[in-house]
Write an enzyme that holds these catalytic residues in place. Structure first.
Site, PDB file in Angstrom:
ATOM      1  N   ASP A 189       0.858  -1.191   0.000  1.00 35.79           N
ATOM      2  CA  ASP A 189       0.000   0.000   0.000  1.00 35.79           C
ATOM      3  C   ASP A 189       0.893   1.239   0.000  1.00 35.79           C
ATOM      4  O   ASP A 189       1.379   1.662   1.047  1.00 35.79           O
ATOM      5  CB  ASP A 189      -0.943  -0.012   1.205  1.00 35.79           C
ATOM      6  CG  ASP A 189      -1.889   1.188   1.189  1.00 35.79           C
ATOM      7  OD1 ASP A 189      -1.633   2.164   0.440  1.00 35.79           O
ATOM      8  OD2 ASP A 189      -2.888   1.157   1.931  1.00 35.79           O
ATOM      9  N   HIS A 194       0.490   7.842   4.066  1.00 36.47           N
ATOM     10  CA  HIS A 194       1.235   7.175   5.132  1.00 36.47           C
ATOM     11  C   HIS A 194       2.732   7.508   5.108  1.00 36.47           C
ATOM     12  O   HIS A 194       3.485   6.976   5.918  1.00 36.47           O
ATOM     13  CB  HIS A 194       1.043   5.654   5.013  1.00 36.47           C
ATOM     14  CG  HIS A 194      -0.393   5.265   4.867  1.00 36.47           C
ATOM     15  ND1 HIS A 194      -1.320   5.522   5.845  1.00 36.47           N
ATOM     16  CD2 HIS A 194      -1.077   4.672   3.852  1.00 36.47           C
ATOM     17  CE1 HIS A 194      -2.520   5.095   5.441  1.00 36.47           C
ATOM     18  NE2 HIS A 194      -2.387   4.586   4.235  1.00 36.47           N
ATOM     19  N   ILE A 209      -0.256   9.233   8.599  1.00 36.75           N
ATOM     20  CA  ILE A 209      -0.932   8.326   9.542  1.00 36.75           C
ATOM     21  C   ILE A 209      -0.591   6.878   9.185  1.00 36.75           C
ATOM     22  O   ILE A 209      -0.174   6.583   8.064  1.00 36.75           O
ATOM     23  CB  ILE A 209      -2.460   8.546   9.543  1.00 36.75           C
ATOM     24  CG1 ILE A 209      -3.090   8.181   8.186  1.00 36.75           C
ATOM     25  CG2 ILE A 209      -2.789   9.982   9.909  1.00 36.75           C
ATOM     26  CD1 ILE A 209      -4.620   8.232   8.199  1.00 36.75           C
ATOM     27  N   GLY A 212      -4.403   1.671   8.031  1.00 39.26           N
ATOM     28  CA  GLY A 212      -5.377   0.957   8.850  1.00 39.26           C
ATOM     29  C   GLY A 212      -5.060  -0.534   8.917  1.00 39.26           C
ATOM     30  O   GLY A 212      -5.166  -1.170   9.968  1.00 39.26           O
TER      31      GLY A 212
HETATM   32  C1  LIG Z   1      -9.324   0.734  -3.774  1.00 36.32           C
HETATM   33  C2  LIG Z   1      -8.395   1.494  -2.909  1.00 36.32           C
HETATM   34  C3  LIG Z   1      -9.003   1.966  -1.668  1.00 36.32           C
HETATM   35  C4  LIG Z   1      -8.077   2.624  -0.732  1.00 36.32           C
HETATM   36  C5  LIG Z   1      -8.267   2.056   0.645  1.00 36.32           C
HETATM   37  C6  LIG Z   1      -7.617   2.815   1.713  1.00 36.32           C
HETATM   38  C7  LIG Z   1      -6.123   2.856   1.573  1.00 36.32           C
HETATM   39  C8  LIG Z   1      -5.386   3.082   2.879  1.00 36.32           C
HETATM   40  O1  LIG Z   1      -4.051   3.419   2.552  1.00 36.32           O
HETATM   41  C9  LIG Z   1      -6.041   4.176   3.680  1.00 36.32           C
HETATM   42  C10 LIG Z   1      -5.832   4.018   5.122  1.00 36.32           C
HETATM   43  O2  LIG Z   1      -5.279   3.073   5.616  1.00 36.32           O
HETATM   44  S1  LIG Z   1      -6.489   5.273   6.120  1.00 36.32           S
HETATM   45  C11 LIG Z   1      -6.035   4.741   7.762  1.00 36.32           C
HETATM   46  C12 LIG Z   1      -7.041   3.872   8.418  1.00 36.32           C
HETATM   47  N1  LIG Z   1      -8.305   4.527   8.639  1.00 36.32           N
HETATM   48  C13 LIG Z   1      -8.425   5.491   9.576  1.00 36.32           C
HETATM   49  O3  LIG Z   1      -7.486   5.884  10.218  1.00 36.32           O
HETATM   50  C14 LIG Z   1      -9.823   6.055   9.788  1.00 36.32           C
HETATM   51  C15 LIG Z   1     -10.062   6.293  11.252  1.00 36.32           C
HETATM   52  N2  LIG Z   1     -11.438   6.741  11.479  1.00 36.32           N
HETATM   53  C16 LIG Z   1     -11.782   8.037  11.537  1.00 36.32           C
HETATM   54  O4  LIG Z   1     -10.937   8.915  11.447  1.00 36.32           O
HETATM   55  C17 LIG Z   1     -13.226   8.364  11.736  1.00 36.32           C
HETATM   56  O5  LIG Z   1     -13.889   7.245  12.295  1.00 36.32           O
HETATM   57  C18 LIG Z   1     -13.956   8.699  10.399  1.00 36.32           C
HETATM   58  C19 LIG Z   1     -13.342   9.985   9.813  1.00 36.32           C
HETATM   59  C20 LIG Z   1     -13.821   7.548   9.403  1.00 36.32           C
HETATM   60  C21 LIG Z   1     -15.440   8.936  10.676  1.00 36.32           C
HETATM   61  O6  LIG Z   1     -15.568   9.847  11.702  1.00 36.32           O
HETATM   62  P1  LIG Z   1     -16.708  10.970  11.646  1.00 36.32           P
HETATM   63  O7  LIG Z   1     -16.528  11.811  10.421  1.00 36.32           O
HETATM   64  O8  LIG Z   1     -16.695  11.644  12.959  1.00 36.32           O
HETATM   65  O9  LIG Z   1     -18.001  10.109  11.397  1.00 36.32           O
HETATM   66  P2  LIG Z   1     -19.198   9.851  12.397  1.00 36.32           P
HETATM   67  O10 LIG Z   1     -19.943  11.146  12.612  1.00 36.32           O
HETATM   68  O11 LIG Z   1     -18.700   9.121  13.605  1.00 36.32           O
HETATM   69  O12 LIG Z   1     -20.108   8.841  11.583  1.00 36.32           O
HETATM   70  C22 LIG Z   1     -20.806   9.285  10.436  1.00 36.32           C
HETATM   71  C23 LIG Z   1     -21.432   8.076   9.803  1.00 36.32           C
HETATM   72  O13 LIG Z   1     -20.394   7.280   9.192  1.00 36.32           O
HETATM   73  C24 LIG Z   1     -20.335   5.974   9.794  1.00 36.32           C
HETATM   74  N3  LIG Z   1     -18.929   5.655  10.014  1.00 36.32           N
HETATM   75  C25 LIG Z   1     -18.117   6.279  10.894  1.00 36.32           C
HETATM   76  N4  LIG Z   1     -16.894   5.729  10.849  1.00 36.32           N
HETATM   77  C26 LIG Z   1     -16.938   4.734   9.945  1.00 36.32           C
HETATM   78  C27 LIG Z   1     -15.981   3.802   9.502  1.00 36.32           C
HETATM   79  N5  LIG Z   1     -14.741   3.772  10.006  1.00 36.32           N
HETATM   80  N6  LIG Z   1     -16.370   2.918   8.572  1.00 36.32           N
HETATM   81  C28 LIG Z   1     -17.621   2.919   8.062  1.00 36.32           C
HETATM   82  N7  LIG Z   1     -18.593   3.790   8.474  1.00 36.32           N
HETATM   83  C29 LIG Z   1     -18.237   4.688   9.403  1.00 36.32           C
HETATM   84  C30 LIG Z   1     -21.090   6.104  11.105  1.00 36.32           C
HETATM   85  O14 LIG Z   1     -21.664   4.873  11.496  1.00 36.32           O
HETATM   86  C31 LIG Z   1     -22.120   7.159  10.801  1.00 36.32           C
HETATM   87  O15 LIG Z   1     -23.203   6.586  10.110  1.00 36.32           O
HETATM   88  P3  LIG Z   1     -24.663   6.530  10.820  1.00 36.32           P
HETATM   89  O16 LIG Z   1     -24.928   7.895  11.324  1.00 36.32           O
HETATM   90  O17 LIG Z   1     -25.573   6.107   9.726  1.00 36.32           O
HETATM   91  O18 LIG Z   1     -24.526   5.515  11.920  1.00 36.32           O
END
Ligand SMILES: CCCCCCC[C@@H](O)CC(=O)SCCNC(=O)CCNC(=O)[C@H](O)C(C)(C)COP(=O)(O)OP(=O)(O)OC[C@H]1O[C@@H](n2cnc3c(N)ncnc32)[C@H](O)[C@@H]1OP(=O)(O)O
Length: 287
Positions: A189, A194, A209, A212
């Site tokens: 990745d 990252h 960061i 994940g």
């Molecule tokens: C094909 C290629 C694809 C590429 C793939 C990716 C490649 C990688 O290199 C990328 C990575 O590794 S990124 C690193 C790993 N991920 C992270 O660090 C994300 C961490 N999470 C956050 O920051 C927040 O939870 C955040 C920002 C995710 C959400 O926080 P908020 O904005 O505060 O959201 P919130 O108000 O809590 O919720 C809103 C609605 O969204 C749903 N939700 C929240 N977090 C979710 C999550 N992690 N996954 C799925 N759904 C999520 C909530 O349930 C909510 O929906 P509802 O109101 O309907 O319940």
């Protein structure tokens, strides 16, 4: 381009064939911090070819081990800027222990696209099969595309938080290295989120960061070590949601509740009092 769920949902993505070797598995385990105690025979099962046991989460990265370009988030009905994308959740179920080397084919499709208003959540499922057609493992994942909601889609089911009724059965502290993401990106990745401070800043973060999937693998290993006698072959499935970002070098704290066939857990970064993995569920093999 706005997301078009009618086109996206159900779309089959191009299948690809891939191979892996024991060296790939060793690199993956080392990129999760394996081998920290090189005098421990149990730890060496992750870090030497002799008696090598593949952590099932390897199945998530195996198809992209030879990918050297940043990921592209372009699918039928979906085109999203990589800087807006965070990995939302990940799960894998292995149908037998993953061999230390092999060849397989991955086939994936988009199963759901949810409109969260401020974001879109795009869910994919994939199956890996051996050249003779045996189902090896199944994955489920979602990406959280910030700023891409509002396309008129459904919100999707609300997530059910895990609410433990007792204190955790065990608490595991796991360090990460400052260079953890630079090491882990060699597992396929190469998202600059990252590694590049400039890209991370443009994406809204003060520093690069951690992947994940690196946190995901670290916690899967920590639970297998603490709860399954260090035997990754006893892991049948592993699911988690990425609830908060991890910065390389931070220490993780995983609190776990063990039942007969499942382990539930949450992982925090205690230094910031922040939950980073939620809804963790590890299912044990029945054999
Ligand atoms: C094909 C290629 C694809 C590429 C793939 C990716 C490649 C990688 O290199 C990328 C990575 O590794 S990124 C690193 C790993 N991920 C992270 O660090 C994300 C961490 N999470 C956050 O920051 C927040 O939870 C955040 C920002 C995710 C959400 O926080 P908020 O904005 O505060 O959201 P919130 O108000 O809590 O919720 C809103 C609605 O969204 C749903 N939700 C929240 N977090 C979710 C999550 N992690 N996954 C799925 N759904 C999520 C909530 O349930 C909510 O929906 P509802 O109101 O309907 O319940």
């Amino acid at each position: 381009m706005p997301i078009d769920p009618k086109v996206a949902i159900g779309a089959e993505l191009p299948g690809t064939s891939f191979t892996w070797t024991a060296s790939d598995v060793l690199l993956y385990h080392l990129a999760l911090g394996a081998g920290g105690d090189p005098t421990s025979p149990r730890e060496l099962r992750y870090a030497l070819e002799d008696d090598l046991r593949v952590l099932p989460t390897f199945g998530v990265v195996a198809p992209s081990l030879r990918v050297f370009e940043p990921p592209s988030v372009t699918f039928p009905g979906i085109s999203v800027d990589l800087a807006k994308v965070l990995h939302g959740s990940q799960g894998i179920t292995v149908h037998s222990p993953i061999p230390v080397e092999g060849k397989a084919r991955i086939d994936s499709r988009i199963t759901e696209v949810w409109d969260k208003g401020k974001a879109a959540v795009i869910v994919q499922e994939a199956t890996a099969t051996s050249p003779d057609g045996v189902l090896l493992w199944t994955t489920r994942s979602s990406i959280f595309a910030r700023g891409e909601g509002g396309f008129g889609g459904e919100r999707g089911p609300a997530s059910a938080p895990f609410e433990p009724s007792r204190e955790p059965d065990l608490v595991i502290d796991t360090p990460t290295l400052p260079q953890q993401a630079l090491l882990y990106r060699l597992c396929g990745d190469r998202n600059p989120l990252h590694a590049s401070p400039e890209f991370a800043a443009a994406a809204g973060f003060p520093a690069p960061i951690l992947h994940g999937l690196c946190t995901y693998g670290i916690v899967a290993k920590a639970l297998a070590d603490a709860c399954l006698d260090g035997d990754p072959w006893l892991v049948k499935s592993f699911d988690a949601r990425f609830a908060g970002v991890v910065y390389p070098g931070e220490s993780l704290r995983t609190s776990a509740w063990t039942d007969a066939d499942k382990i539930h857990a949450v992982t925090t970064v205690p230094a910031r009092d922040t939950e980073v993995l939620s809804g963790i569920t590890l299912t044990r093999t029945s054999g």
